[in-house]
Every structure is written in C-alpha cells, then in structure tokens.
Design an enzyme around this catalytic site. Structure first.
Site, PDB file in Angstrom:
ATOM      1  CE1 TYR A 175       3.416 -16.475  -5.408  1.00  0.00           C
ATOM      2  CE2 TYR A 175       2.060 -16.223  -3.759  1.00  0.00           C
ATOM      3  CZ  TYR A 175       3.241 -16.582  -4.141  1.00  0.00           C
ATOM      4  OH  TYR A 175       4.221 -16.739  -3.274  1.00  0.00           O
ATOM      5  CD  GLU A 202       6.135 -18.446  -5.426  1.00  0.00           C
ATOM      6  OE1 GLU A 202       6.532 -17.429  -4.536  1.00  0.00           O
ATOM      7  OE2 GLU A 202       7.010 -18.628  -6.622  1.00  0.00           O
TER       8      GLU A 202
END
Ligand code: GDP
Ligand code: MN
Length: 377
Positions: free
Chosen positions: A101, A189
């Site tokens: 992530y 993101e």
C-alpha cells in the site's frame, strides 16, 4: 473531487509511475478487441467512485477476449454501494507475488504532505491502521525540501529486503509525491502497488482526489468530473453556487455562513435530532439563491421540517424572506418551515412574513427546538 481509476492511471503514468496500459469501455462487446490489443490476461474493473470494488465483485480477471466480454457484461449495470456501473476499465493484468500500500494525504497535525506505506497492501488500509498500526510507516514531507533520499531509502527498506525491488520503489515514491503536489491532490493512493513474479513493480490501482478549491487552475482535471457519481442535489448546488452536503437526518437546514451552518448542525444534534444536510447559501444571498436552496432540500424525501437560520450581515433578512415566500408560492411547499432571521433588515423581514404559515423563532435555540418538535410530530 474524485476521478475514475482509469483517469487516475493516466495521470500517474504521465508522472512516470509504472502503470499497465488500460482502456475505458461502456459496452461489453468492446472488451474483446481491447483485450486483443492489450494482450491477455486482462482485468475488467468497474469504474465507480467508491472503494472496495474488488470485494463487491466489480474486479474480475479474464484470460482471453471472450472471457473479457463475459466479465464486462457481468460488471456493466452492476450496483456497487448504490452506484450503477456505466463504464468499465480493461487493463492489462499483472501476476502478483507481493502487494503493498502506498498513499499520500495532507496531514492536518503537521500541516504537511504525508506519505503512508505498508507491506499489507491490497486490503482495507483503514483495517490495518486499526488492528496493526505498526505495519504502517508514515513519513512527513517538508514541501520546501520535497521528498529526501534518506526518506525514500527508509520507506523502501520498510517494505522489502529485496534490493532490486527497493531500487524501483524510490522513483515510485518520488513520482507519487510529485503528482500529488502538482495536481493539488488531497489524496493519491496506489493500493495495491505490486511486485510481479519477475520482480517488477506495478501500480495496478489508482485513486486520486483533487482539492475542489484548486480546480480553477486544472481545467484538464475538471473535465474528468463524473456527475452521475454524485448526489443530484450536490451537483445542482454546485451549479447554483451553494455549498451543500447531503446527510441522513430529517431536518433540512438553510443557513448563511459555513460557521453558522456547522453550529446549527451541532445544535440540532445536541437536542437529539439529525440534520438532513449542510447548506451554506453564502454571504450575499439573493432571493434566487434561497429558491435554489429550497429546491435542493425538497429533493430529499427524509426531510420533515426545514430550519432557516440567517444572521443578516451582508445578507439582508428581507431578501431571504422574499426568497422564502417566492419558494413557498412557486414550489408549493408542504413541509413546515421554521425561520429565524436576525440582523440587517430583520424588521422588514418580520413584516413580510407576518400572517404566513411560516413558524418564526427569535433565537437559534428556539428555532432548533421548534424544528425538531415539528419533525418528530
Ligand atoms: P478495489 O477493490 O476497488 O480497491 O480495486 P483494486 O483495483 O485494488 O482490485 C482489487 C483486487 O483485485 C486487488 O487487490 C487484486 O487482488 C485484484 N487485482 C486487480 N488487478 C489485478 C491484476 O492485474 N492481477 C491480479 N492477479 N489481480 C488483480
Ligand atoms: Mn484497490
């Protein structure tokens, strides 16, 4: 403002991030030729502006063009968290051996850009933040110096001990930071950023939110807005130059000034009810603005009472009163209105509203209580 994954991928690619090629389609048959062109396997992905599409069945792998069409057929028209899928992305698929992530936000505490990374990628990062916060590394970036080499090294070694992978991560962090800054993003993101079995790093999901206040200087990004993904009231409010956020309660609010609007919502909650919306009609509120505000609130069938709370400074109370009367006449409103007007021209306003069905209140406290009483009746 949120943009679709396919558009976010385009921005990421332009900043040098390793993004597999992809195309939008709106008809299932188009998946075949696109899969042919990109080379199989491909991944077929619902383009809706919410997270968790994978879990909801909106992301499916296809090993050949025929399967791509089948998967596109299954996903188009699907309902994901209340949004209908009208567009899908066909992207070249990547084999995954590791998922990370990587995200950028604006940190409110340090008031600086913050990069967050975790080796627990692919899944819900909020869940990781709750259950295992030590698995997330947060790095505050000084916008004057930018992302520094020691920071990218620290992040790379937090994610992997593989030197070849680590070498690819530095440029990924830098490109993500640069994209985030240059497009005035509030969130950028990559979840997941993956490593394929041959050791190559790929960004296979892309999410970008842009600060609405910066859109005036990003014409190209503004053009990517998808109105079908937003609450109809919020779209209409933007066009009428009102700040509006839909909420789930039963008391509609028409207020001038963001601070007073927040205070009004707080007070409604304090007395045990829930506001149906945040609505700031702004400083100089013409009767037309009040009329637009009323129309937007009346779309919401949960609304049982409308509270109008105006502090007349630049805003003239008599203008608001005129707008309310006009709205009542033109829109045939049958929902009770509680009105508290104070400040500039309040006498004139009171005169205008005398003898009408509008419930008047002298103080904010009284207005809120009356609105709740009516909504609960
Ligand atoms: P989200 O659920 O909305 O965040 O959508 P993602 O784009 O992150 O996709 C969800 C999941 O689908 C990912 O975490 C992967 O496990 C899987 N997935 C997406 N793209 C690929 C791909 O190219 N190859 C493989 N093997 N899996 C993929
Ligand atoms: Mn994702």
């Amino acid at each position: 403002m949120k943009i679709h994954e396919g558009d976010a991928r385009g921005i990421f690619a332009a900043f040098g991030l390793p993004v597999p090629p992809s195309r939008f389609i709106t008809k299932a048959e188009e998946a075949g030729p696109v899969a042919e062109e990109l080379g199989c396997p491909v991944v077929v992905k619902a383009q809706v502006l919410v997270g968790g599409r994978g879990k909801a069945g909106g992301v499916k792998l296809a090993s050949d063009p025929i399967e791509a069409v089948e998967k596109a057929k299954a996903i188009l028209g699907m309902d994901i968290k209340g949004l209908t899928v009208e567009k899908v992305l066909i992207a070249k698929a990547v084999d995954i051996s590791k998922e990370f992530y990587v995200g950028m936000v604006v940190d409110r505490i340090t008031r600086k850009p913050l990069m967050m990374i975790s080796a627990e990628g692919g899944i819900d990062i909020e869940e990781v933040a709750k259950s295992a916060p030590e698995k997330i590394l947060k790095v505050v970036i000084d916008p004057i110096t930018g992302l520094l080499p020691f920071q990218t090294r620290k992040m790379a070694s937090f994610l992997t001990s593989d030197k070849d992978v680590a070498r690819q991560l530095g440029p990924v962090f830098r490109s993500l930071y640069q994209a985030f800054m240059e497009i005035d993003s509030s969130l950028a993101e990559i979840n997941p950023l993956v490593v394929s079995p041959d050791g190559k790093v790929w960004a296979i999901d892309a999410k970008i939110n842009i600060d609405d206040n910066s859109l005036y200087r990003h014409e190209d990004i503004r053009a990517l807005r998808d109105d079908s993904m937003e609450d109809a009231g919020e779209v209409e409010a933007r066009e009428a130059d009102l700040s509006f956020v839909k909420l789930d309660g039963s008391i509609g609010c028409i207020v001038n000034g963001a601070g007073l609007a927040m205070a009004t919502m707080d007070m409604i909650k304090y007395y045990g009810a829930e506001p149906a919306n945040f609505l700031d009609i702004g400083g100089s509120s013409s009767p037309e603005k009040v009329l637009s505000a009323m129309k937007i609130i009346l779309r919401d069938k949960n609304v049982k009472a409308i509270l109008v709370n105006i502090f007349g400074g630049i805003t003239r109370c008599d203008d608001v009163a005129k707008g309310l009367l006009e709205a009542k006449k033109r829109l045939g409103i049958d929902i009770p209105l509680v009105v508290r007007l104070t400040g500039t021209n309040e006498e004139e306003a009171r005169e205008l509203l005398r003898g009408t069905e509008l419930v008047s209140a002298d103080t904010m406290d009284e207005g809120v209580k009356k609105a709740i009483e009516i909504a609960n009746a």
